[in-house]
Motif scaffolding. Structure first.
Motif, mmCIF file in Angstrom:
data_model
loop_
_atom_site.group_PDB
_atom_site.id
_atom_site.type_symbol
_atom_site.label_atom_id
_atom_site.label_comp_id
_atom_site.label_asym_id
_atom_site.label_seq_id
_atom_site.Cartn_x
_atom_site.Cartn_y
_atom_site.Cartn_z
ATOM 1 N N THR A 9 30.225 50.923 51.377
ATOM 2 C CA THR A 9 30.342 49.556 51.895
ATOM 3 C C THR A 9 30.109 49.647 53.407
ATOM 4 O O THR A 9 30.080 50.757 53.952
ATOM 5 N N ILE A 33 36.739 51.304 45.011
ATOM 6 C CA ILE A 33 37.639 50.192 45.338
ATOM 7 C C ILE A 33 37.555 49.061 44.306
ATOM 8 O O ILE A 33 38.447 48.225 44.242
ATOM 9 N N PHE A 39 44.663 52.182 45.533
ATOM 10 C CA PHE A 39 46.105 51.951 45.387
ATOM 11 C C PHE A 39 46.852 53.190 44.891
ATOM 12 O O PHE A 39 48.056 53.123 44.647
HETATM 13 N N1 LIG Z 1 39.543 47.486 59.433
HETATM 14 C C1 LIG Z 1 39.254 48.371 58.336
HETATM 15 C C2 LIG Z 1 38.666 47.582 57.198
HETATM 16 C C3 LIG Z 1 38.393 48.458 56.000
HETATM 17 C C4 LIG Z 1 37.985 47.648 54.794
HETATM 18 O O1 LIG Z 1 38.053 46.410 54.766
HETATM 19 N N2 LIG Z 1 37.559 48.356 53.748
HETATM 20 C C5 LIG Z 1 37.201 47.702 52.515
HETATM 21 C C6 LIG Z 1 35.794 48.106 52.088
HETATM 22 S S1 LIG Z 1 34.561 47.653 53.295
HETATM 23 C C7 LIG Z 1 38.154 48.160 51.424
HETATM 24 O O2 LIG Z 1 38.522 49.308 51.364
HETATM 25 N N3 LIG Z 1 38.583 47.253 50.541
HETATM 26 C C8 LIG Z 1 39.457 47.606 49.459
HETATM 27 C C9 LIG Z 1 40.590 46.643 49.309
HETATM 28 O O3 LIG Z 1 40.665 45.674 50.097
HETATM 29 O O4 LIG Z 1 41.411 46.850 48.418
HETATM 30 C C10 LIG Z 1 38.298 49.465 58.813
HETATM 31 O O5 LIG Z 1 37.438 49.140 59.630
HETATM 32 O O6 LIG Z 1 38.410 50.621 58.363
#
Ligand SMILES: N[C@@H](CCC(=O)N[C@@H](CS)C(=O)NCC(=O)O)C(=O)O
Length: 230
Positions: A9, A33, A39
């Protein structure tokens, strides 16, 4: 060795690109994810916000392992470890951090919301689509203006500010963006897209990712699973 716990991503790509640009040895460990891997107790131990990316570097600053989450912190860490892509003078470093924070606090969250409401939201809510699409356009305008003055976001050199911002602009169409409106940003986008390390970075774990179409993945990311007490 650096273990990167990640998924293909925009926030994952930032770290994959940086590792490729720096020529560091690393192992990419998939955290699916859409399946809910974020989790697990093991992952939460290194990434308490249940989001990718996270890293564990067996050779941390004091020679001991260090684990880090938040892509911006990871980029700053890798830049510090290698002496690459942060700038050389204090002035250059603070300018790079300024544009990195602009990405972390603005570009990522807002472009992510524009994409979400335009593409993934089950109900197409005009107010939300307009709000985030307008904000996405405004942010591309800020980037375009800066890139009319300098080749890269923080000045004459390619830095972690570009590495952090670029992956978000790959989904420009889903954010409602027409490159014709942002010619300086398009010039920058094309140049960064052509870098060999960037081309390698965006393929890391990419064969594992499926389109976000199934209801289970959407529920995990946007529904009850996301907000269940852990
Ligand atoms: N501020 C964080 C944002 C990370 C983020 O939003 N990651 C998303 C994928 S781009 C994620 O892991 N989502 C899984 C979820 O929300 O459960 C960073 O820059 O590392």
């Amino acid at each position: 060795m650096i273990d990167v716990y990640s998924w293909p991503t925009p926030n994952g790509h930032k770290v994959h690109i940086m590792l490729e640009e720096c020529g560091l040895d690393y192992r990419a460990i998939p955290i699916d994810i859409g399946a809910g891997d974020q989790f697990s107790a093991e992952f939460l131990a290194i990434s308490p916000n249940n989001k990718i990316p996270a890293i564990v570097d067996s050779d941390g600053p004091d020679g001991k392992p260090i684990s880090l989450f938040e892509s911006g912190a990871i980029l700053v860490y890798l830049a510090g470890k290698t002496g690459l892509f942060l700038g050389k003078t204090d002035r250059e470093k603070y300018t790079t951090l300024q544009w990195l924070m602009f990405q972390m606090g603005g570009v990522g969250p807002m472009l992510g919301q524009a994409h979400h409401f335009r593409i993934y939201a089950p109900d197409k809510i005009d107010y939300a689509i307009d709000r985030y699409s307008n904000e996405a356009k405004r942010l591309y305008g800020v980037i375009d203006k800066q890139l009319s003055y300098t080749p890269y976001l923080a000045g004459d050199e390619y830095t972690i500010a570009d590495i952090a911002t670029f992956p978000w602009t790959r989904s420009f169409a889903n954010q409602g963006i027409d490159w014709a409106d942002f010619p300086h940003a398009k010039r920058w986008f094309d140049e960064i897209s052509a870098r060999p390390a960037v081309q390698r970075g965006v393929t890391v774990l990419a064969d594992l990712r499926k389109p976000l179409t199934d209801d289970k993945a959407k529920e995990v990311l946007f529904g009850k699973t996301q907000y269940a007490k852990k």
